[in-house]
Design a protein around this motif. Sequence first.
Motif, PDB file in Angstrom:
ATOM      1  N   GLY A   1       0.837  -1.205   0.000  1.00 23.75           N
ATOM      2  CA  GLY A   1       0.000   0.000   0.000  1.00 23.75           C
ATOM      3  C   GLY A   1       0.867   1.247   0.000  1.00 23.75           C
ATOM      4  O   GLY A   1       0.461   2.309   0.492  1.00 23.75           O
TER       5      GLY A   1
ATOM      6  N   GLY B   1      -0.324   4.738  -1.204  1.00 26.58           N
ATOM      7  CA  GLY B   1      -1.434   5.394  -0.509  1.00 26.58           C
ATOM      8  C   GLY B   1      -0.973   6.656   0.227  1.00 26.58           C
ATOM      9  O   GLY B   1       0.220   6.993   0.248  1.00 26.58           O
TER      10      GLY B   1
ATOM     11  N   GLY C   1       1.171   5.525   3.037  1.00 28.93           N
ATOM     12  CA  GLY C   1       2.298   4.795   2.445  1.00 28.93           C
ATOM     13  C   GLY C   1       3.320   5.713   1.811  1.00 28.93           C
ATOM     14  O   GLY C   1       4.534   5.511   1.966  1.00 28.93           O
TER      15      GLY C   1
ATOM     16  N   ARG D   1       0.756  -1.137  -7.016  1.00 31.57           N
ATOM     17  CA  ARG D   1      -0.093  -1.946  -7.904  1.00 31.57           C
ATOM     18  C   ARG D   1       0.135  -1.691  -9.391  1.00 31.57           C
ATOM     19  O   ARG D   1      -0.433  -2.383 -10.211  1.00 31.57           O
ATOM     20  CB  ARG D   1      -1.558  -1.676  -7.590  1.00 31.57           C
TER      21      ARG D   1
ATOM     22  N   GLY E   1      -5.979  -0.129   1.798  1.00 24.96           N
ATOM     23  CA  GLY E   1      -7.396   0.092   2.057  1.00 24.96           C
ATOM     24  C   GLY E   1      -8.155   0.080   0.746  1.00 24.96           C
ATOM     25  O   GLY E   1      -7.676   0.632  -0.259  1.00 24.96           O
TER      26      GLY E   1
ATOM     27  N   SER F   1      -4.781  -0.266  11.019  1.00 22.41           N
ATOM     28  CA  SER F   1      -6.173  -0.677  11.192  1.00 22.41           C
ATOM     29  C   SER F   1      -7.091   0.543  11.177  1.00 22.41           C
ATOM     30  O   SER F   1      -6.676   1.647  10.823  1.00 22.41           O
ATOM     31  CB  SER F   1      -6.311  -1.441  12.520  1.00 22.41           C
ATOM     32  N   THR F   2      -8.343   0.312  11.532  1.00 21.65           N
ATOM     33  CA  THR F   2      -9.273   1.413  11.690  1.00 21.65           C
ATOM     34  C   THR F   2      -9.182   1.926  13.131  1.00 21.65           C
ATOM     35  O   THR F   2      -8.526   1.324  13.971  1.00 21.65           O
ATOM     36  CB  THR F   2     -10.707   0.958  11.344  1.00 21.65           C
TER      37      THR F   2
ATOM     38  N   LYS G   1     -12.068  -5.180   9.282  1.00 18.19           N
ATOM     39  CA  LYS G   1     -10.860  -4.810  10.048  1.00 18.19           C
ATOM     40  C   LYS G   1     -10.814  -5.577  11.376  1.00 18.19           C
ATOM     41  O   LYS G   1      -9.747  -5.973  11.829  1.00 18.19           O
ATOM     42  CB  LYS G   1     -10.814  -3.294  10.295  1.00 18.19           C
TER      43      LYS G   1
ATOM     44  N   LEU H   1      -8.064  10.327   9.370  1.00 13.88           N
ATOM     45  CA  LEU H   1      -6.836  10.756   8.698  1.00 13.88           C
ATOM     46  C   LEU H   1      -7.044  12.083   7.991  1.00 13.88           C
ATOM     47  O   LEU H   1      -8.061  12.284   7.314  1.00 13.88           O
ATOM     48  CB  LEU H   1      -6.398   9.690   7.690  1.00 13.88           C
TER      49      LEU H   1
HETATM   50  N1  LIG Z   1      -9.616   7.448   6.258  1.00 10.48           N
HETATM   51  C1  LIG Z   1      -9.504   7.422   7.580  1.00 10.48           C
HETATM   52  O1  LIG Z   1      -9.896   8.349   8.284  1.00 10.48           O
HETATM   53  C2  LIG Z   1      -8.861   6.232   8.234  1.00 10.48           C
HETATM   54  C3  LIG Z   1      -8.829   6.173   9.605  1.00 10.48           C
HETATM   55  C4  LIG Z   1      -8.170   5.113  10.215  1.00 10.48           C
HETATM   56  C5  LIG Z   1      -7.564   4.153   9.419  1.00 10.48           C
HETATM   57  N2  LIG Z   1      -7.631   4.198   8.053  1.00 10.48           N
HETATM   58  C6  LIG Z   1      -6.928   3.164   7.279  1.00 10.48           C
HETATM   59  O2  LIG Z   1      -5.628   3.658   7.061  1.00 10.48           O
HETATM   60  C7  LIG Z   1      -5.066   3.002   5.928  1.00 10.48           C
HETATM   61  C8  LIG Z   1      -4.238   3.958   5.115  1.00 10.48           C
HETATM   62  O3  LIG Z   1      -5.013   5.090   4.770  1.00 10.48           O
HETATM   63  P1  LIG Z   1      -4.624   5.971   3.507  1.00 10.48           P
HETATM   64  O4  LIG Z   1      -5.273   7.267   3.642  1.00 10.48           O
HETATM   65  O5  LIG Z   1      -3.161   5.885   3.261  1.00 10.48           O
HETATM   66  O6  LIG Z   1      -5.381   5.137   2.362  1.00 10.48           O
HETATM   67  P2  LIG Z   1      -5.262   5.296   0.820  1.00 10.48           P
HETATM   68  O7  LIG Z   1      -4.604   6.565   0.428  1.00 10.48           O
HETATM   69  O8  LIG Z   1      -6.605   4.982   0.242  1.00 10.48           O
HETATM   70  O9  LIG Z   1      -4.240   4.126   0.424  1.00 10.48           O
HETATM   71  C9  LIG Z   1      -4.637   2.817   0.401  1.00 10.48           C
HETATM   72  C10 LIG Z   1      -3.659   2.074  -0.485  1.00 10.48           C
HETATM   73  O10 LIG Z   1      -4.127   0.731  -0.605  1.00 10.48           O
HETATM   74  C11 LIG Z   1      -3.823   0.333  -1.915  1.00 10.48           C
HETATM   75  N3  LIG Z   1      -4.641  -0.792  -2.327  1.00 10.48           N
HETATM   76  C12 LIG Z   1      -5.967  -0.835  -2.559  1.00 10.48           C
HETATM   77  N4  LIG Z   1      -6.320  -2.063  -2.967  1.00 10.48           N
HETATM   78  C13 LIG Z   1      -5.183  -2.810  -2.973  1.00 10.48           C
HETATM   79  C14 LIG Z   1      -4.895  -4.148  -3.325  1.00 10.48           C
HETATM   80  N5  LIG Z   1      -5.832  -4.986  -3.774  1.00 10.48           N
HETATM   81  N6  LIG Z   1      -3.618  -4.585  -3.219  1.00 10.48           N
HETATM   82  C15 LIG Z   1      -2.648  -3.758  -2.793  1.00 10.48           C
HETATM   83  N7  LIG Z   1      -2.847  -2.459  -2.467  1.00 10.48           N
HETATM   84  C16 LIG Z   1      -4.114  -2.000  -2.572  1.00 10.48           C
HETATM   85  C17 LIG Z   1      -4.096   1.531  -2.788  1.00 10.48           C
HETATM   86  O11 LIG Z   1      -3.425   1.365  -4.003  1.00 10.48           O
HETATM   87  P3  LIG Z   1      -3.562   2.411  -5.230  1.00 10.48           P
HETATM   88  O12 LIG Z   1      -2.744   3.601  -4.816  1.00 10.48           O
HETATM   89  O13 LIG Z   1      -3.008   1.671  -6.382  1.00 10.48           O
HETATM   90  O14 LIG Z   1      -5.021   2.731  -5.364  1.00 10.48           O
HETATM   91  C18 LIG Z   1      -3.533   2.637  -1.921  1.00 10.48           C
HETATM   92  O15 LIG Z   1      -2.191   2.861  -2.232  1.00 10.48           O
HETATM   93  C19 LIG Z   1      -6.229   2.388   5.170  1.00 10.48           C
HETATM   94  O16 LIG Z   1      -6.132   0.999   5.324  1.00 10.48           O
HETATM   95  C20 LIG Z   1      -7.452   2.866   5.890  1.00 10.48           C
HETATM   96  O17 LIG Z   1      -8.373   1.809   5.941  1.00 10.48           O
HETATM   97  C21 LIG Z   1      -8.263   5.231   7.457  1.00 10.48           C
END
Ligand SMILES: NC(=O)c1ccc[n+]([C@@H]2O[C@H](COP(=O)([O-])OP(=O)(O)OC[C@H]3O[C@@H](n4cnc5c(N)ncnc54)[C@H](OP(=O)(O)O)[C@@H]3O)[C@@H](O)[C@H]2O)c1
Length: 218
Positions: A7, A10, A13, A32, A75, A112-113, A134, A156
């Motif tokens: 990831g 992301g 990431g 990916r 995610g 995680s969440t 999760k 986030l």
């Molecule tokens: N949003 C919130 O407020 C919040 C709060 C707590 C925790 N979280 C968790 O924190 C984590 C990181 O958040 P973030 O903002 O960095 O998320 P993000 O920007 O959406 O990044 C998620 C990454 O997962 C990759 N991904 C999706 N499907 C995949 C697959 N099948 N195989 C491999 N990689 C895959 C995506 O790849 P691509 O770049 O190619 O699309 C992206 O790089 C997430 O897991 C989210 O659930 C979020």
Amino acid sequence: MSTLIIGANGGVGQYLVKQLKERGESFTAGVRKESQVEALASEGVDAILIDVEADDIDTLTQKINGFDKVVFSVGSGGSTGADKTISVDLDGAIKTIKASETNNVKQYVMVSTYDSRRLAFDASGDLKPYTIAKHYADEYLKQADVNYTIVHPGGLTDEAATDKIEVGAFFEGRGTIPREDVASVIREVLNSDNLLNSEFQIVSGDISISDALTKFNQ
Ligand SMILES: NC(=O)c1ccc[n+]([C@@H]2O[C@H](COP(=O)([O-])OP(=O)(O)OC[C@H]3O[C@@H](n4cnc5c(N)ncnc54)[C@H](OP(=O)(O)O)[C@@H]3O)[C@@H](O)[C@H]2O)c1
């Protein structure tokens, strides 16, 4: 010691890649798209293709082979349905945990969440499938034959890092945290044996990341 970030393209990431690169730490970015592998290579970053939905367990086992640590910052995102939540956030996570066990990975860091406890999804809501996914991914990890650290960030944001957080087992209220600070927490976690087999929530706070994690651990 080398870390695989799954990831890596992301929000969290990308900050983690930047920070580990700046510090000269040994890691590989899991992304990916071939174009992302090439872009990272041109910046001097090792990268591999990894898709936790498309890759089967044998393929993931081969890809994780040789890494000491694995970060799962994957995610499926809010724009996809419950099918992706199951195949990416739940099944994808568990496949990488199994592959990490087979490879005797020394630490698996799960992003995680905020709250993946059972009580968090007993209420209804749009996030229910995600929270269930999760929850069971975290439960599977805690029972797996691999040292884990589960980080539960608050909401986030893309605000600038403050380098200051609050850490707790589980808070009563809610909070937010910049993605860059979450990456800094993961970096600290990767460099600390004291946070093995632990899980904690993080939100923005008043204490430096390093001090807050040390204090939580005491
Ligand atoms: N949003 C919130 O407020 C919040 C709060 C707590 C925790 N979280 C968790 O924190 C984590 C990181 O958040 P973030 O903002 O960095 O998320 P993000 O920007 O959406 O990044 C998620 C990454 O997962 C990759 N991904 C999706 N499907 C995949 C697959 N099948 N195989 C491999 N990689 C895959 C995506 O790849 P691509 O770049 O190619 O699309 C992206 O790089 C997430 O897991 C989210 O659930 C979020």
